[in-house]
Scaffold this motif. Structure first.
Motif, PDB file in Angstrom:
ATOM      1  N   ALA A   1      44.864 -18.239 -34.783  1.00  0.00           N
ATOM      2  CA  ALA A   1      46.246 -17.930 -35.164  1.00  0.00           C
ATOM      3  C   ALA A   1      46.414 -16.438 -35.451  1.00  0.00           C
ATOM      4  O   ALA A   1      47.409 -15.822 -35.040  1.00  0.00           O
ATOM      5  CB  ALA A   1      46.650 -18.755 -36.384  1.00  0.00           C
ATOM      6  N   LEU A   2      45.455 -15.847 -36.138  1.00  0.00           N
ATOM      7  CA  LEU A   2      45.548 -14.418 -36.453  1.00  0.00           C
ATOM      8  C   LEU A   2      45.452 -13.558 -35.196  1.00  0.00           C
ATOM      9  O   LEU A   2      46.185 -12.576 -35.041  1.00  0.00           O
ATOM     10  CB  LEU A   2      44.459 -14.023 -37.444  1.00  0.00           C
ATOM     11  CG  LEU A   2      44.571 -14.601 -38.860  1.00  0.00           C
ATOM     12  CD1 LEU A   2      43.430 -14.101 -39.736  1.00  0.00           C
ATOM     13  CD2 LEU A   2      45.912 -14.261 -39.500  1.00  0.00           C
ATOM     14  N   LEU A   3      44.551 -13.935 -34.293  1.00  0.00           N
ATOM     15  CA  LEU A   3      44.399 -13.157 -33.062  1.00  0.00           C
ATOM     16  C   LEU A   3      45.649 -13.260 -32.185  1.00  0.00           C
ATOM     17  O   LEU A   3      46.087 -12.270 -31.591  1.00  0.00           O
ATOM     18  CB  LEU A   3      43.172 -13.632 -32.285  1.00  0.00           C
ATOM     19  CG  LEU A   3      41.828 -13.131 -32.823  1.00  0.00           C
ATOM     20  CD1 LEU A   3      40.666 -13.841 -32.146  1.00  0.00           C
ATOM     21  CD2 LEU A   3      41.706 -11.621 -32.618  1.00  0.00           C
ATOM     22  N   LYS A   4      46.227 -14.449 -32.096  1.00  0.00           N
ATOM     23  CA  LYS A   4      47.464 -14.592 -31.327  1.00  0.00           C
ATOM     24  C   LYS A   4      48.557 -13.700 -31.892  1.00  0.00           C
ATOM     25  O   LYS A   4      49.320 -13.083 -31.150  1.00  0.00           O
ATOM     26  CB  LYS A   4      47.933 -16.054 -31.354  1.00  0.00           C
ATOM     27  CG  LYS A   4      47.177 -16.986 -30.426  1.00  0.00           C
ATOM     28  CD  LYS A   4      47.842 -18.350 -30.424  1.00  0.00           C
ATOM     29  CE  LYS A   4      47.197 -19.302 -29.426  1.00  0.00           C
ATOM     30  NZ  LYS A   4      47.922 -20.578 -29.329  1.00  0.00           N
TER      31      LYS A   4
ATOM     32  N   ILE B   1      46.058 -13.974 -21.587  1.00  0.00           N
ATOM     33  CA  ILE B   1      47.360 -13.445 -22.008  1.00  0.00           C
ATOM     34  C   ILE B   1      48.308 -14.585 -22.325  1.00  0.00           C
ATOM     35  O   ILE B   1      49.012 -14.564 -23.340  1.00  0.00           O
ATOM     36  CB  ILE B   1      47.956 -12.542 -20.910  1.00  0.00           C
ATOM     37  CG1 ILE B   1      47.096 -11.293 -20.724  1.00  0.00           C
ATOM     38  CG2 ILE B   1      49.391 -12.146 -21.264  1.00  0.00           C
ATOM     39  CD1 ILE B   1      47.542 -10.395 -19.589  1.00  0.00           C
ATOM     40  N   LEU B   2      48.337 -15.607 -21.474  1.00  0.00           N
ATOM     41  CA  LEU B   2      49.237 -16.737 -21.710  1.00  0.00           C
ATOM     42  C   LEU B   2      48.865 -17.492 -22.973  1.00  0.00           C
ATOM     43  O   LEU B   2      49.732 -17.993 -23.691  1.00  0.00           O
ATOM     44  CB  LEU B   2      49.212 -17.679 -20.496  1.00  0.00           C
ATOM     45  CG  LEU B   2      49.766 -17.082 -19.197  1.00  0.00           C
ATOM     46  CD1 LEU B   2      49.627 -18.077 -18.049  1.00  0.00           C
ATOM     47  CD2 LEU B   2      51.233 -16.674 -19.359  1.00  0.00           C
ATOM     48  N   GLU B   3      47.570 -17.558 -23.269  1.00  0.00           N
ATOM     49  CA  GLU B   3      47.136 -18.212 -24.507  1.00  0.00           C
ATOM     50  C   GLU B   3      47.587 -17.402 -25.725  1.00  0.00           C
ATOM     51  O   GLU B   3      48.034 -17.962 -26.729  1.00  0.00           O
ATOM     52  CB  GLU B   3      45.609 -18.351 -24.513  1.00  0.00           C
ATOM     53  CG  GLU B   3      45.026 -18.896 -25.816  1.00  0.00           C
ATOM     54  CD  GLU B   3      45.465 -20.314 -26.144  1.00  0.00           C
ATOM     55  OE1 GLU B   3      45.341 -20.703 -27.323  1.00  0.00           O
ATOM     56  OE2 GLU B   3      45.911 -21.030 -25.231  1.00  0.00           O
ATOM     57  N   ILE B   4      47.514 -16.090 -25.625  1.00  0.00           N
ATOM     58  CA  ILE B   4      47.908 -15.226 -26.737  1.00  0.00           C
ATOM     59  C   ILE B   4      49.392 -15.375 -27.043  1.00  0.00           C
ATOM     60  O   ILE B   4      49.810 -15.427 -28.206  1.00  0.00           O
ATOM     61  CB  ILE B   4      47.557 -13.753 -26.438  1.00  0.00           C
ATOM     62  CG1 ILE B   4      46.042 -13.530 -26.501  1.00  0.00           C
ATOM     63  CG2 ILE B   4      48.264 -12.811 -27.400  1.00  0.00           C
ATOM     64  CD1 ILE B   4      45.440 -13.710 -27.875  1.00  0.00           C
TER      65      ILE B   4
END
Length: 406
Positions: free
Chosen positions: A246-249, A398-401
């Motif tokens: 969650a933090l990385l996104k 990228i799409l996951e982020i």
């Protein structure tokens, strides 16, 4: 609790009137789902989960529907299964939408509380703070090569002449700018069917986002480096995997921009990444629109002119990483406390290392830049998804982020 009886939420921000709890040792239960309650939230005794659910539901335009008989029994284990009945239960026990503060008010109150806390602390770097700065510097140095020597596997940057070639985004209505506005209009309508002039074979071809493949490769590379950076920080590794994700996104776009800012030449408007050079029009050629690029360009000039040193940049990155209000975060208190430590360390570092009148305003200016990036982060997510719908080039990372957690 504040002096006027209003409750503080996870980040230390007042969120509405709170009644005094009864003075006994009886455990309090959430009136919505039966989980352990943490106090009165929005006029009712609830747990943190139901407090957050009610806030999110009422800030939007809830259009929930029950898949059963509109009479589901809400418990701790099934409370996520029927949003409609869960919201109905919230309202039935007296939770009030009027007590929800706006995002702007929450952010303003939080900043005031943080400013007050920080002003009460002495201006010196402790051994722990110096060790923290060194840990962040080490993580940053190991994961950010300013020469980009290890960025090798990428598709070439195709600077097609479709977009204007100046190093800054123009606001004048030149023929090239008008053409870009036509492209943006096509994007907003979910299509991209504008065509170039006939080529030498007199055949028309559809325009493409010519630099998108390269920008996708560059963005993927940068996100991978940000991920590696976070994993080198002890406090980050101690969090649950779900909170790490969650933090990385939430922070990836922001930290990438901070790192790019270290390479920004404010005299030319060019990002100098070793032998690679980029201008804002490369982002235009990748499909990004001016209502993101214009404020982003201003942001890079503003941040670069602060003249930050490496320690200030790495502390700014870490404050962005450890943001307790990112979607999907569960360990709010732990993350908020560490962010407070980072903010205090940055403030003390500035007080100890800086001189001159500008040092009094540097800390609030850095915090203002962090707040500004949150708005651009949201717009970036929207535009990435729009571009992917038109020209599917984005990498799975990228799409996951940019994907949102429910």
């Amino acid at each position: 609790m504040s002096s006027d009886g209003r409750e503080l939420d996870d980040s230390g921000v007042e969120e509405g009137p709170r009644e005094e709890p009864e003075e006994d040792d009886e455990p309090k239960l959430c009136q919505v789902c039966g989980d352990s309650a943490t106090g009165y939230h929005f006029n009712a005794m609830t747990c943190e989960g139901c407090k957050g659910f009610f806030r999110r539901a009422m800030k939007g335009a809830p259009n929930f529907r029950c898949a059963f008989t509109n009479n589901c029994v809400i418990t701790k284990s099934n409370r996520r299964q029927c949003q409609s009945c869960r919201l109905k239960k919230c309202l039935s026990i007296g939770m009030l939408k009027e007590l929800i503060m706006s995002d702007e008010a929450v952010e303003k109150r939080r900043m005031l509380i943080r400013k007050k806390k920080l002003s009460e602390e002495p201006a010196l770097l402790t051994q722990k703070q110096e060790a923290l700065i060194q840990e962040l510097l080490t993580a940053h140095t190991k994961t950010f090569d300013m020469t980009f020597s290890d960025f090798r596997q990428f598709r070439p940057l195709d600077r097609d002449a479709v977009y204007p070639q100046e190093p800054s985004v123009s606001h004048q209505h030149s023929p090239e700018t008008e053409r870009m506005e036509d492209v943006e209009e096509a994007i907003r309508h979910g299509s991209y069917l504008a065509q170039t002039e006939e080529d030498e074979n007199s055949k028309e071809r559809k325009l493409k986002f010519t630099s998108l493949p390269h920008i996708t490769d560059l963005s993927t590379y940068m996100i991978q480096k940000v991920t590696s950076y976070a994993k080198l920080i002890k406090t980050f590794r101690a969090l649950s995997i779900e909170d790490q994700i969650a933090l990385l996104k939430g922070c990836a776009f922001e930290i990438v921009q901070m790192r790019f800012n270290m390479l920004f030449n404010e005299k030319t408007g060019i990002w100098e990444c070793g032998s690679l050079k980029y201008c804002m029009n490369d982002a235009q050629r990748a499909g990004f629109q001016r209502h993101l690029l214009d404020p982003l360009m201003k942001f890079h000039y503003r941040l670069r002119r602060l003249g930050l040193d490496e320690e200030e940049y790495v502390l700014m990155q870490a404050i962005s990483l450890f943001s307790p209000d990112r979607p999907g975060v569960t360990q709010h208190r732990e993350i908020d406390e560490f962010q407070e430590i980072l903010a205090l360390t940055l403030k003390n570092y500035i007080s100890v290392k800086r001189s001159g009148p500008e040092k009094q305003l540097l800390f609030p200016k850095i915090m203002a830049c962090l707040t500004e990036m949150r708005t651009m982060n949201e717009e970036h997510t929207k535009q990435v998804l729009q571009i992917q719908d038109i020209q599917p080039e984005m990498s799975p990372l990228i799409l996951e982020i940019v994907s949102r957690q429910c």
